[in-house]
Scaffold this motif. Structure first.
Motif, PDB file in Angstrom:
ATOM      1  N   LEU A  19      31.295  38.671  46.087  1.00 32.18           N
ATOM      2  CA  LEU A  19      32.137  37.612  45.534  1.00 32.18           C
ATOM      3  C   LEU A  19      33.099  37.163  46.634  1.00 32.18           C
ATOM      4  O   LEU A  19      33.434  37.939  47.528  1.00 32.18           O
ATOM      5  CB  LEU A  19      32.924  38.131  44.334  1.00 32.18           C
ATOM      6  CG  LEU A  19      32.071  38.615  43.171  1.00 32.18           C
ATOM      7  CD1 LEU A  19      32.944  39.250  42.103  1.00 32.18           C
ATOM      8  CD2 LEU A  19      31.267  37.481  42.577  1.00 32.18           C
ATOM      9  N   LEU A  20      33.524  35.906  46.555  1.00 31.95           N
ATOM     10  CA  LEU A  20      34.482  35.410  47.538  1.00 31.95           C
ATOM     11  C   LEU A  20      35.879  35.800  47.062  1.00 31.95           C
ATOM     12  O   LEU A  20      36.322  35.346  46.004  1.00 31.95           O
ATOM     13  CB  LEU A  20      34.346  33.888  47.682  1.00 31.95           C
ATOM     14  CG  LEU A  20      32.935  33.428  48.071  1.00 31.95           C
ATOM     15  CD1 LEU A  20      32.841  31.903  48.093  1.00 31.95           C
ATOM     16  CD2 LEU A  20      32.522  33.996  49.412  1.00 31.95           C
ATOM     17  N   PRO A  21      36.588  36.656  47.814  1.00 34.73           N
ATOM     18  CA  PRO A  21      37.810  37.271  47.286  1.00 34.73           C
ATOM     19  C   PRO A  21      38.975  36.303  47.091  1.00 34.73           C
ATOM     20  O   PRO A  21      39.910  36.633  46.394  1.00 34.73           O
ATOM     21  CB  PRO A  21      38.158  38.331  48.337  1.00 34.73           C
ATOM     22  CG  PRO A  21      37.441  37.942  49.553  1.00 34.73           C
ATOM     23  CD  PRO A  21      36.234  37.174  49.140  1.00 34.73           C
ATOM     24  N   TRP A  22      38.916  35.115  47.712  1.00 34.96           N
ATOM     25  CA  TRP A  22      40.028  34.176  47.556  1.00 34.96           C
ATOM     26  C   TRP A  22      39.825  33.238  46.372  1.00 34.96           C
ATOM     27  O   TRP A  22      40.675  32.417  46.079  1.00 34.96           O
ATOM     28  CB  TRP A  22      40.224  33.377  48.840  1.00 34.96           C
ATOM     29  CG  TRP A  22      38.965  32.736  49.325  1.00 34.96           C
ATOM     30  CD1 TRP A  22      38.469  31.539  48.974  1.00 34.96           C
ATOM     31  CD2 TRP A  22      38.019  33.310  50.238  1.00 34.96           C
ATOM     32  NE1 TRP A  22      37.270  31.325  49.596  1.00 34.96           N
ATOM     33  CE2 TRP A  22      36.977  32.383  50.384  1.00 34.96           C
ATOM     34  CE3 TRP A  22      37.964  34.507  50.935  1.00 34.96           C
ATOM     35  CZ2 TRP A  22      35.880  32.631  51.202  1.00 34.96           C
ATOM     36  CZ3 TRP A  22      36.878  34.746  51.743  1.00 34.96           C
ATOM     37  CH2 TRP A  22      35.861  33.815  51.878  1.00 34.96           C
ATOM     38  N   LEU A  23      38.682  33.372  45.695  1.00 35.20           N
ATOM     39  CA  LEU A  23      38.433  32.538  44.514  1.00 35.20           C
ATOM     40  C   LEU A  23      38.525  33.388  43.252  1.00 35.20           C
ATOM     41  O   LEU A  23      38.213  34.577  43.271  1.00 35.20           O
ATOM     42  CB  LEU A  23      37.037  31.906  44.588  1.00 35.20           C
ATOM     43  CG  LEU A  23      36.765  30.929  45.721  1.00 35.20           C
ATOM     44  CD1 LEU A  23      35.324  30.415  45.625  1.00 35.20           C
ATOM     45  CD2 LEU A  23      37.721  29.761  45.674  1.00 35.20           C
ATOM     46  N   SER A  24      38.939  32.775  42.151  1.00 34.35           N
ATOM     47  CA  SER A  24      38.949  33.479  40.873  1.00 34.35           C
ATOM     48  C   SER A  24      37.506  33.731  40.429  1.00 34.35           C
ATOM     49  O   SER A  24      36.570  33.134  40.950  1.00 34.35           O
ATOM     50  CB  SER A  24      39.672  32.644  39.836  1.00 34.35           C
ATOM     51  OG  SER A  24      38.912  31.483  39.556  1.00 34.35           O
ATOM     52  N   ALA A  25      37.352  34.621  39.450  1.00 33.68           N
ATOM     53  CA  ALA A  25      36.014  34.916  38.925  1.00 33.68           C
ATOM     54  C   ALA A  25      35.315  33.632  38.492  1.00 33.68           C
ATOM     55  O   ALA A  25      34.146  33.401  38.819  1.00 33.68           O
ATOM     56  CB  ALA A  25      36.125  35.885  37.756  1.00 33.68           C
ATOM     57  N   LEU A  26      36.063  32.780  37.783  1.00 35.72           N
ATOM     58  CA  LEU A  26      35.480  31.521  37.296  1.00 35.72           C
ATOM     59  C   LEU A  26      35.034  30.638  38.467  1.00 35.72           C
ATOM     60  O   LEU A  26      33.916  30.121  38.484  1.00 35.72           O
ATOM     61  CB  LEU A  26      36.510  30.788  36.428  1.00 35.72           C
ATOM     62  CG  LEU A  26      36.094  29.409  35.911  1.00 35.72           C
ATOM     63  CD1 LEU A  26      34.868  29.514  35.019  1.00 35.72           C
ATOM     64  CD2 LEU A  26      37.238  28.752  35.159  1.00 35.72           C
ATOM     65  N   LYS A  27      35.899  30.498  39.470  1.00 41.15           N
ATOM     66  CA  LYS A  27      35.569  29.642  40.610  1.00 41.15           C
ATOM     67  C   LYS A  27      34.374  30.196  41.395  1.00 41.15           C
ATOM     68  O   LYS A  27      33.600  29.440  41.975  1.00 41.15           O
ATOM     69  CB  LYS A  27      36.775  29.519  41.541  1.00 41.15           C
ATOM     70  CG  LYS A  27      37.886  28.673  40.969  1.00 41.15           C
ATOM     71  CD  LYS A  27      38.140  27.439  41.847  1.00 41.15           C
ATOM     72  CE  LYS A  27      39.107  26.464  41.233  1.00 41.15           C
ATOM     73  NZ  LYS A  27      40.496  26.912  41.357  1.00 41.15           N
ATOM     74  N   VAL A  54      33.890  36.373  60.150  1.00 37.84           N
ATOM     75  CA  VAL A  54      33.703  36.228  58.706  1.00 37.84           C
ATOM     76  C   VAL A  54      32.552  37.126  58.260  1.00 37.84           C
ATOM     77  O   VAL A  54      31.500  37.159  58.902  1.00 37.84           O
ATOM     78  CB  VAL A  54      33.386  34.763  58.340  1.00 37.84           C
ATOM     79  CG1 VAL A  54      33.016  34.650  56.877  1.00 37.84           C
ATOM     80  CG2 VAL A  54      34.586  33.893  58.638  1.00 37.84           C
ATOM     81  N   ARG A  55      32.752  37.869  57.171  1.00 41.44           N
ATOM     82  CA  ARG A  55      31.762  38.861  56.775  1.00 41.44           C
ATOM     83  C   ARG A  55      30.411  38.228  56.497  1.00 41.44           C
ATOM     84  O   ARG A  55      30.309  37.174  55.881  1.00 41.44           O
ATOM     85  CB  ARG A  55      32.243  39.609  55.521  1.00 41.44           C
ATOM     86  CG  ARG A  55      33.338  40.583  55.853  1.00 41.44           C
ATOM     87  CD  ARG A  55      33.245  41.916  55.130  1.00 41.44           C
ATOM     88  NE  ARG A  55      32.511  41.925  53.900  1.00 41.44           N
ATOM     89  CZ  ARG A  55      33.026  42.374  52.756  1.00 41.44           C
ATOM     90  NH1 ARG A  55      34.262  42.788  52.712  1.00 41.44           N
ATOM     91  NH2 ARG A  55      32.289  42.408  51.679  1.00 41.44           N
ATOM     92  N   LYS A  56      29.374  38.909  56.958  1.00 43.40           N
ATOM     93  CA  LYS A  56      28.005  38.424  56.815  1.00 43.40           C
ATOM     94  C   LYS A  56      27.669  38.159  55.347  1.00 43.40           C
ATOM     95  O   LYS A  56      26.995  37.186  55.022  1.00 43.40           O
ATOM     96  CB  LYS A  56      27.062  39.478  57.398  1.00 43.40           C
ATOM     97  CG  LYS A  56      25.664  38.993  57.668  1.00 43.40           C
ATOM     98  CD  LYS A  56      25.485  38.621  59.143  1.00 43.40           C
ATOM     99  CE  LYS A  56      24.246  37.776  59.361  1.00 43.40           C
ATOM    100  NZ  LYS A  56      23.000  38.340  58.850  1.00 43.40           N
ATOM    101  N   ASP A  57      28.172  39.017  54.466  1.00 40.89           N
ATOM    102  CA  ASP A  57      27.910  38.853  53.027  1.00 40.89           C
ATOM    103  C   ASP A  57      28.344  37.479  52.537  1.00 40.89           C
ATOM    104  O   ASP A  57      27.639  36.839  51.760  1.00 40.89           O
ATOM    105  CB  ASP A  57      28.700  39.895  52.225  1.00 40.89           C
ATOM    106  CG  ASP A  57      28.269  41.294  52.549  1.00 40.89           C
ATOM    107  OD1 ASP A  57      27.159  41.444  53.090  1.00 40.89           O
ATOM    108  OD2 ASP A  57      29.035  42.227  52.274  1.00 40.89           O
ATOM    109  N   TRP A  58      29.527  37.060  52.990  1.00 39.03           N
ATOM    110  CA  TRP A  58      30.063  35.786  52.500  1.00 39.03           C
ATOM    111  C   TRP A  58      29.271  34.628  53.074  1.00 39.03           C
ATOM    112  O   TRP A  58      29.056  33.619  52.399  1.00 39.03           O
ATOM    113  CB  TRP A  58      31.546  35.665  52.855  1.00 39.03           C
ATOM    114  CG  TRP A  58      32.370  36.760  52.253  1.00 39.03           C
ATOM    115  CD1 TRP A  58      32.048  37.482  51.128  1.00 39.03           C
ATOM    116  CD2 TRP A  58      33.616  37.280  52.711  1.00 39.03           C
ATOM    117  NE1 TRP A  58      33.023  38.409  50.887  1.00 39.03           N
ATOM    118  CE2 TRP A  58      33.996  38.313  51.825  1.00 39.03           C
ATOM    119  CE3 TRP A  58      34.450  36.971  53.778  1.00 39.03           C
ATOM    120  CZ2 TRP A  58      35.174  39.039  51.990  1.00 39.03           C
ATOM    121  CZ3 TRP A  58      35.620  37.680  53.932  1.00 39.03           C
ATOM    122  CH2 TRP A  58      35.980  38.701  53.044  1.00 39.03           C
ATOM    123  N   VAL A  59      28.845  34.757  54.325  1.00 34.00           N
ATOM    124  CA  VAL A  59      28.005  33.709  54.908  1.00 34.00           C
ATOM    125  C   VAL A  59      26.683  33.657  54.146  1.00 34.00           C
ATOM    126  O   VAL A  59      26.158  32.580  53.865  1.00 34.00           O
ATOM    127  CB  VAL A  59      27.766  33.986  56.406  1.00 34.00           C
ATOM    128  CG1 VAL A  59      26.866  32.922  56.997  1.00 34.00           C
ATOM    129  CG2 VAL A  59      29.098  34.025  57.145  1.00 34.00           C
TER     130      VAL A  59
END
Lengths: 308, 276
Positions: free
Chosen positions: A91-99, B173-178
């Motif tokens: 998950l992208l940590p800077w976004l909320s679960a919904l986003k 930037v972490r590979k997972d996020w890419v």
């Protein structure tokens, strides 16, 4: 014999050794087919290349040899047709679960309005039990189980043709794992989703899968057997253990992991086109198999390779 | 006890300040005017036997006087401290944001492309260690304008930390996020906007914070050279006037403004911080 929805043909992965040393062949000539709507689990020891196979199916990794064909087209590069849930949630940590869900839905359905995207995302978040404010939290404010629920909601929300799960419950405690397994099977039953899942958990595989693929140890790993799980659905964790086939299948899997995965390991000789040997239990154990993967029928109740 | 930690720290700070100011005050020689002065003595700056660093009481008096009317303008060599700081801030921020506008996109490029990284690295390594003031003569010759040259010097000194931190943040930037971006078929622009920029933002902000600190250090020296206006020029001008009280006061103002700039950027950095 029709071509299955997903067909993996002679898939091979080698890693080049540094400075002219001998290259490492992780797996070789992996052949398998998956039908539309099937739930397939793959089991094998660490290092046999399960995750690499999944990454190749996802298009994130390239095979050294062989091909993956989905819907008659060769897989090259990642695509929204193949959704993935990783063990570490991704998950992208800077976004909320919904986003975290809406950006994916927006990417999938570009013509949708904001409201459509929001409603669709919320529907799937509610399916995994995230609603009533929890969807507005950041991943760091959610428990591991909740994070994996978001990840599963995201994968189902984009309605991919193939869903790839890479040990989705590996990092969760047993109780949380159980309840998310139930949710996964419930959501899957209500869809015609095709699922390919890696797991280390034999009971989890029997509970969830239509078919369990068994991989030998690496290097030169391959898919040796394909075990049919013909326990009728809906399955429940509490009842499934009383099914007459349950312990036969379980023992077969455990024995494979404990013993035969090692004994069958090593270089193959002979038939490189061979599909995994099909193993069935219970009433169908003796039935003639007209397999879509071209496997040879095996009549014994516990079809065991002659190696032991 | 823990709740009062801040309070105790504040008390300790005040005690240290009082001790320091007390010692300083005590060490300053008293000015005693004794008898008639010759005309020569008057010309040489009064009756002080030796010029000395002014005591804190004098500095505080000066600060009160200056800060109660910070924006007066009585000719080229007599402007309020507010106007001088305003000029310096204008130069710093102009040069700084020009640098950011260039450094952040190039940093992105270097971070995303190993080819660009390898190609540009030698230039960066050679240009980065050059003292910003060494550019001054060249800037004055090419630009032919002292004001713009000062801005250029700020530009050149603030570009490097931002460039390097952006490249570092983007490449890390972490590979997972890419992979999340790849599996959702995000285009290059969307990947940069949705994934890379927020992921690298804390590192980029760190670079921006380092840069603003360096820019504020350099502007004082640059203004001493180019003259005319600004806090750096003010310090040098008061030194030429032998007004040490004003020199000490403006040194303190430089520190104060630097602290405020840093605090502002620390606040921005907190806004983009995320927890994994």
């Amino acid at each position: 014999m029709s071509t299955p929805f997903l067909s993996v043909q002679n898939l091979t992965k080698r890693f080049q050794a540094p400075k002219g040393g001998e290259s490492l062949t992780v797996f070789e000539n992996v052949n398998l087919g998956i039908e539309k709507g099937e739930f397939v689990c793959i089991i094998g020891h660490s290092g046999c290349g399960k995750s690499t196979i999944l990454n190749i199916l996802a298009g994130l990794d390239e095979p050294s040899d062989g091909a993956v064909i989905m819907n008659g087209k060769e897989v090259s590069g990642p695509s929204l047709d193949r959704g993935i849930v990783f063990q570490n949630y991704s998950l992208l940590p800077w976004l909320s679960a919904l986003k975290n869900v809406t950006f994916a839905v927006q990417a999938r359905y570009k013509s949708w309005s904001k409201k459509q995207v929001h409603d669709h995302s919320m529907k799937y978040l509610e399916l995994v039990g995230l609603a009533g404010g929890a969807e507005l939290r950041k991943p760091s404010q959610l428990s591991g189980g909740m994070r994996q629920r978001v990840s599963i909601a995201r994968a189902f929300a984009i309605q991919p043709e193939l869903l790839l799960l890479d040990e989705p419950f590996g990092a969760l405690d047993a109780l949380t794992r159980g309840s998310i397994q139930d949710e996964l099977i419930r959501i899957w039953s209500g869809s015609d989703q095709t699922v390919f899942m890696i797991t280390h958990d034999v009971d989890e595989a029997i509970l969830l899968a239509d078919r369990i693929l068994l991989m030998t140890n690496g290097p030169y790993a391959r898919v040796a057997e394909s075990v049919q799980v013909e326990i009728e659905r809906p399955r429940e964790r509490a009842n499934i253990i009383h099914h007459p086939d349950y312990y036969d299948i379980r023992n077969h899997l455990v024995e494979f992991l404990a013993k035969r995965s090692r004994e069958l390991a090593g270089k193959q000789d002979g038939d490189t086109q061979a599909a995994p040997k099909i193993v069935r239990f219970g009433a169908n154990a003796g039935a003639e198999i007209s397999s879509e993967t071209g496997g040879k029928p095996d009549a014994r109740k516990r079809a065991v390779n002659n190696a032991d | 006890m823990l709740a009062s930690l801040n309070a105790r720290a504040l008390v300790l700070s005040l005690v240290l300040l009082a001790v320091f100011l007390g010692l300083w005050e005590a060490a300053s020689p008293k000015q005693n005017l004794s008898g008639e002065l010759t005309e020569y003595e008057l010309l040489m700056g009064g009756a002080e036997p030796k010029a000395a660093v002014p005591p804190p009481s004098a500095v505080i008096g000066k600060a009160w006087e200056e800060l109660s009317n910070p924006f007066y303008d009585a000719g080229p060599n007599d402007k309020g401290i507010g106007i001088q700081i305003g000029y310096s801030l204008y130069r710093v921020l102009t040069g700084y944001f020009l640098a950011a506008a260039l450094a952040i996109p190039i940093g992105f490029l270097i971070g995303m492309s190993p080819l660009m990284y390898k190609a540009l690295d030698p230039f960066i390594q050679v240009l980065r260690p050059i003292s910003p003031l060494a550019w001054m003569p060249l800037a004055l010759f090419v630009i032919q304008d002292s004001q713009a040259s000062a801005i250029f010097v700020i530009f050149i000194c603030s570009i490097w930390p931002m460039l390097i931190n952006t490249a570092f943040g983007v490449a890390g930037v972490r590979k997972d996020w890419v992979n999340v971006a790849r599996t959702h078929e995000l285009g290059a622009f969307k990947t940069a906007w949705i994934v890379i920029l927020p992921a690298a933002a804390p590192t980029i902000l760190t670079g921006m914070r380092i840069s603003i600190g360096i820019a504020w250090l350099v502007i004082v020296a640059a203004e001493m050279l180019v003259g005319g206006t600004g806090i750096g020029y003010y310090v040098w001008n008061e030194w030429n006037n032998l007004d040490l009280t004003s020199v000490v006061f403006s040194i303190l103002m430089i520190g104060l403004v630097g602290m405020l700039l840093d605090t502002a950027f620390a606040y921005c950095a907190r806004l983009v911080q995320y927890q994994e």
